[in-house]
Scaffold this active site. Sequence first.
Site, short mmCIF file in Angstrom:
data_model
loop_
_atom_site.label_atom_id
_atom_site.label_comp_id
_atom_site.label_asym_id
_atom_site.label_seq_id
_atom_site.Cartn_x
_atom_site.Cartn_y
_atom_site.Cartn_z
N ARG A 102 0.82 -1.22 0.00
CA ARG A 102 0.00 0.00 0.00
C ARG A 102 0.85 1.26 0.00
O ARG A 102 0.51 2.23 -0.69
CB ARG A 102 -0.96 -0.02 1.19
CG ARG A 102 -1.86 1.22 1.30
CD ARG A 102 -2.50 1.63 0.00
NE ARG A 102 -3.19 0.55 -0.68
CZ ARG A 102 -3.56 0.58 -1.95
NH1 ARG A 102 -3.24 1.63 -2.71
NH2 ARG A 102 -4.18 -0.43 -2.51
N LYS A 137 2.21 24.51 -2.07
CA LYS A 137 0.84 24.00 -1.90
C LYS A 137 0.86 22.47 -2.06
O LYS A 137 0.40 21.91 -3.05
CB LYS A 137 -0.10 24.66 -2.90
CG LYS A 137 -0.22 26.16 -2.69
CD LYS A 137 -1.11 26.82 -3.74
CE LYS A 137 -1.18 28.33 -3.53
NZ LYS A 137 -1.99 29.00 -4.57
N LYS A 169 5.52 38.18 0.28
CA LYS A 169 4.23 38.20 -0.38
C LYS A 169 3.40 39.37 0.13
O LYS A 169 3.86 40.18 0.94
CB LYS A 169 3.52 36.86 -0.16
CG LYS A 169 4.35 35.66 -0.64
CD LYS A 169 3.54 34.40 -0.71
CE LYS A 169 2.58 34.41 -1.89
NZ LYS A 169 1.87 33.12 -2.04
N GLU A 202 6.64 39.68 -4.21
CA GLU A 202 5.39 39.61 -4.96
C GLU A 202 4.88 41.01 -5.27
O GLU A 202 4.90 41.90 -4.42
CB GLU A 202 4.34 38.87 -4.14
CG GLU A 202 2.97 38.77 -4.79
CD GLU A 202 1.96 38.07 -3.91
OE1 GLU A 202 2.02 36.83 -3.82
OE2 GLU A 202 1.12 38.76 -3.29
N ASP A 224 1.87 38.71 -9.81
CA ASP A 224 0.78 37.89 -9.27
C ASP A 224 -0.58 38.32 -9.80
O ASP A 224 -0.98 39.49 -9.66
CB ASP A 224 0.79 37.98 -7.74
CG ASP A 224 -0.19 37.02 -7.11
OD1 ASP A 224 -0.14 35.82 -7.43
OD2 ASP A 224 -1.03 37.46 -6.30
#
Length: 285
Positions: A102, A137, A169, A202, A224
């Site tokens: 698995r 992410k 950011k 950013e 962005d």
Amino acid sequence: MKPTYLTPESINAFIAAALAEDVGDGDHSSLAAIPANAQNQARLLVKGDGILAGVEMAGYIFKAVDPQLELDVMMQDGATMKYGDVAFTVKGKAQSILTAERLVLNCMQRMSGIATHTHYLASLIAGTGAKLLDTRKTTPNFRLMEKWAVVIGGGENHRFGLYDMVMLKDNHIDYAGGIREAITATHTYLQAKGKNLKIEVETRNLEEVQQVLGTGGINRIMLDNMSTDMMREAVAIIGGKYETEASGGITEETIRAVAECGVDYISVGALTHSIKSIDLSLKAF
């Protein structure tokens, strides 16, 4: 070249944690039903089309479960696979094969899905000069495998975590009081800590691009969620002084147009956060 984060220590730590989660105090199904001395073999069957990933990882997992297991590899990581292919066979102690099964499949199915989508998006921007990047992410505790799969699929890794690059950011900038303040504070911090990290900032519009250029001392400017018209103008304004990276809501329908704006990099979070795994199966024979 294998990514630097793929060290024996990082791979072994992942496998140990994953086996502890799955096996606990024993694979009681296999221990109960299969004689301890039984020797068998199984093959990895491909049940979907795409790019194969996780073969090398499978080897590490089998070895960690039982060093006596023998792997015969027919297809390497990065190979184009189709339904019905056999990627490898494994033979040895039957209980060990079942215990590893698995974890091997969970890793390979998701890694192959990521590699396949990465390969597809990279093909859409071929010839533009833009390079495809992943993001942070990722699935907690599975980032190692997901970023490795991006590389196998033909993409490149962005920073691995919060520690190996500075990315200022919108929230950092807002909390710091502005772009100049954020960049200046970052330089002060890095000097005090004796760290040599690249800095990315950013920007959300052309005014912020100008503010970064007016401050300087950075390595890359992120553009962005800009329209392609604004992005082209931003690239022209930057004029090659710093690397450029497009980010935000980029899809397979828009990625080519974004690449043709002249950016150096395109980061796509969907490479790792919105992927369908490719069906694989480990079958006895």
